[in-house]
Structure formats: structure tokens, C-alpha cells
Design an enzyme around this catalytic site. Structure first.
Site: not given
Ligand code: URA
Length: 432
Positions: A82, A161, A168, A183, A187
Site C-alpha cells: 500500500h 471506512d 473526513r 483506515s 483495509k
Molecule cells: N489512504 C487511506 O486509505 N486512508 C486514509 O485515511 C488516508 C489515505
């Protein structure tokens, strides 16, 4: 339990228990906690923070707000990677195939681009026919057969999320370390990998503007990953210029193909080797980073990474011939060169401005659901540290409209020059 009491507790900098955090997340996901109360809670977290236990509990509550992928049917070590969002970041297109060519299983769910950052799915969709949706059975079968699948995230994964991130985004609470960490990690954990590699961007174009805050974010994510029994590492990387030369969907796919052919930009190749290298060490396939990088370079030299990308594209319905013959990508109609207004060393290239210019050209989305144009974008001609004479070409715009005056100005202004030589360090720190 009352939402109001929990907002006040966090506002007073008190710790929330696992049950309290779960009450808020479950309630919000089900629509029982209204947006206005969740907004107040998020703002309280933004100012008062969360400790590691709370961030881990928040991650867990989000993780179990929807489906969790069961990858136990996939044989071998499963990895995921990621990036916290960059400009010109096409690493998944290189790291995924390289690792799969070495027998690691890459079962990856990627995202779409939003704002100045690009998304792997949009890049892949520039290859005619590529399908980003696979059902779970086909996804698992494909990873078992060819070692890799790169697909879109299903609606059922981490619904909390999706709702929280959207809130957010409009309440000024994105840039909070515990909220970003939970967050991202919810995932990553929901998609079931054993080994996770994180790329935390630092700089003007990134959420984290300095090494101190990026280190805190990386440490928190690594700690959360470990609590859930994952092998995890995070690399802090410099985003004071775009990654590689190409920014824009098909332009970036072409650059990824060049990299798998051994002709990629130096910084981009270095990052791919570093991220994939840590994964190989964490997966105990290589004894150390140096050995891991040698293995990866061998997969570039023998073209196994490239052939794996071709297999991936074909398995998901795309035309694999584009991978061997990238000249088949239809170029944008107009190309406009941008000339340097100064003589000197390139000191800085504002990645945020380049990303925004690419978005205005049509390579990205100003808001969710916007159509994108896969052929447009920007190709830089120089990088930080290069010497440039006045009137040298510093970048080329690829566009399907003739008037690119606004973008041209933005790109020219993104370059910052100085008299003395300068150098830029890409890998700033590794957190394990
Ligand atoms: N990427 C994400 O998946 N979540 C965040 O809060 C910031 C960047």
C-alpha cells in the site's frame, strides 16, 4: 452508552475502551450515529489523538464492519502493498508482477485515483479490455494459477471506512495519524495478506509533510499490523518530486513496462526494488535486502516480471500484446513541450502541482465518479539534481485539447531551480 458522552470523553483527552470504539463504529456504519455526531468525534480525535491500543481497537472495529477475505484457499505466502498516495506512483504494476514471478502470491485490491493522486485501477484500465472486477472464487483461482490478481475493492469490504473517509474528507479530519493508520490498516487486514509492505510518502505532495510525522504514522501502522500477526514493514519515501518521469494513466503503464524491461527511471526502479525487497525478506524468501534485490534484478533481466504482467493482463481480459508492444497505446492528440525559464540545477518539482495539472488535463478526478482520459498526462524531462539551461525542454504535456495554457503555467511553476548542485534522497527511513 451515549455517543455524546464518548465525544466529550475524547474531547477531554481520555482513552476510549474497545467497547466504546466499537459502539461508535458499528452505530455509524448502521446509520444510528448521525453524521454531525461522528464529525464532532472525528474532530476530537484530530486534536486529542489516540494511543496505540485505541488505534488498534478502531482498526479492528472497522475491519469487522464488513466482509473479511478468506484467502486460506490460496497456496503459499500472500502479500499486499500500500502506498499512502503519490504522483507518478505506478509501483504496484512492477512490484506485483516481480514478486509473483518469484512464487509469492499477490492478491491485491487496489483503488481509483482521486484528486492529484493516481490509482492503480485507472492505470490498468488504460489497457483495452482489462476488467477490474472478479468474484471471490475467480480471484482466488487466478492467484493460485498465475500468482497475481489486481482488482477493485468490493463494496462489502470495510464499509465503515467508506463512510468515515467520505465524512473526513468534508470535515477537515483526513490528516490525523490514528485515523489514517486505522483506515489503511483495516483495509489491508480485511484483504487477508500474510505480509504487508507500506510506502509512506513524505513531502509537499503527501499527507505527511515531514519525516517526524511520517515516522509516527509508519510506526503506528507497523504496530497495528504486528498486533494482528502480520509481517509488516514501512518505507518512508520522498515525495518532493513525482516518482519517475510519467504522470498519467497509459503513460505510467508504459513507464512500468520500461522498468520491467530494465529501462525504468532510476528513482522509480530503486523504490520498486526496495519495497519488493523488504517483502522478500519478510516472507523469508531472501536472507537480507541485498540478496532480495539481486533476485529481483534477475527477474527484470530474464523478463519474467514482464511476462507475469502480460499474464495478469490477459487473465483479466486485457490485450497482453500491449505489454510487449507499448507503442500500441493510442497517444493523446496534442503534445506541448514546456521550456525552462531559468538556467540552474533542479532543486524541487512540486508533485502536488504536477498531479493537479495532470488531473486538469483529464488524467484524474476532481470528484468521485468523474470520467478520466487514459491517454493524457505529463512526462518530465528532468529530475531533481539535473542541470538545465534556459529554454531546455523540462516536460511535455499530452492532451486531447489544444488549449493547455493553464496547465502549462502550473507545470512551469512547479519547477524550482538553484545555482548550486543539489541531490535528493528517495528512501528516507525503514520502519519494521
Ligand atoms: N489512504 C487511506 O486509505 N486512508 C486514509 O485515511 C488516508 C489515505
Amino acid at each position: 452508552m451515549r455517543t455524546l458522552d464518548l465525544i466529550i470523553k475524547k474531547r477531554s483527552k481520555e482513552r476510549l475502551s474497545k467497547e466504546e470504539i466499537r459502539f461508535l463504529v458499528d452505530g455509524y456504519t448502521k446509520g444510528e450515529v448521525p453524521d454531525y455526531q461522528m464529525s464532532a468525534f472525528l474532530m476530537a480525535v484530530y486534536f486529542q489523538g489516540m494511543d496505540e491500543q485505541e488505534a488498534s481497537d478502531l482498526t479492528e472495529a472497522m475491519l469487522y464492519s464488513g466482509d473479511v477475505l478468506d484467502l486460506s484457499q490460496i497456496k503459499g505466502i500472500k502479500i499486499d502493498k500500500h502506498s499512502t498516495g503519490g504522483v507518478g506512483d505506478k509501483t504496484s504494476l512492477v512490484v506485483g508482477p516481480l514478486l509473483a514471478s518469484l512464487g509469492i502470491k499477490v492478491a491485491k485490491m487496489s483503488g481509483r485515483g482521486l484528486g492529484h493522486t493516481g490509482g492503480t485501477l485507472d492505470k490498468l484500465e488504460s489497457i483495452p479490455g482489462y476488467r477490474i472486477q472478479l468474484d471471490e472464487t475467480s480471484f482466488i483461482r487466478q492467484v493460485n494459477e498465475i500468482g497475481i490478481a489486481l482488482v477493485g475493492q468490493t463494496q462489502e469490504l470495510v464499509p465503515a471506512d467508506k463512510k468515515l473517509y467520505a465524512l473526513r474528507d468534508v470535515t477537515g479530519t483526513v490528516e490525523s495519524i490514528p485515523l489514517i493508520a486505522s483506515s489503511i490498516m483495516s483495509k489491508k487486514l480485511a484483504s487477508g495478506a500474510d505480509v504487508i509492505s507500506l510506502d509512506v510518502k513524505v513531502g509537499s505532495g503527501a499527507f505527511m509533510k515531514n519525516v517526524e510525522s511520517a515516522t509516527k504514522l509508519a510506526e503506528l501502522m507497523v504496530q497495528i499490523g504486528k498486533r494482528f500477526g502480520k509481517k509488516i514493514s514501512a518505507v518512508l519515501t520522498n515525495m518532493d518530486e513525482p516518482l519517475g518521469f510519467a504522470v498519467g494513466n497509459s503513460l505510467e503503464v508504459i513507464e512500468a513496462i520500461q522498468t520491467l524491461n530494465g529501462h525504468g527511471p532510476k528513482d522509480f526502479t530503486e523504490l520498486c526494488l526496495e519495497l519488493a525487497g523488504h517483502t522478500l525478506v519478510d516472507a523469508q524468501i531472501a536472507g537480507n535486502l541485498e540478496e532480495a534485490k539481486k533476485m529481483l534484478l534477475a527477474q527484470i533481466a530474464n523478463k519474467e516480471g514482464l511476462y507475469t504482467l502480460k499474464k495478469l493482463v490477459e487473465a483479466q481480459g486485457g490485450d497482453g500484446d500491449y505489454i510487449l508492444h507499448p507503442d500500441r497505446f493510442t497517444p493523446a492528440k496534442y503534445q506541448k513541450q514546456i521550456l525552462s525559464g531559468s538556467t540552474g540545477y533542479v532543486h524541487h518539482i512540486d508533485a502536488l502541482a504536477i498531479g493537479n495539472a495532470a488531473m486538469l488535463l483529464g488524467a484524474g478526478r476532481a470528484k468521485m465518479g468523474d470520467e478520466i482520459d487514459h491517454s493524457v498526462g505529463i512526462v518530465l524531462s528532468c529530475k531533481v539534481g539535473d542541470f538545465v539551461q534556459k529554454n531546455d525542454v523540462i516536460a511535455t504535456i499530452y492532451s486531447n485539447r489544444e488549449d493547455v495554457f493553464a496547465e502549462e503555467k502550473m507545470i512551469a511553476e512547479a519547477f524550482c531551480f538553484q545555482k548550486d548542485p543539489t541531490s535528493s534522497k528517495l528512501i528516507l527511513k525503514v520502519v519494521k
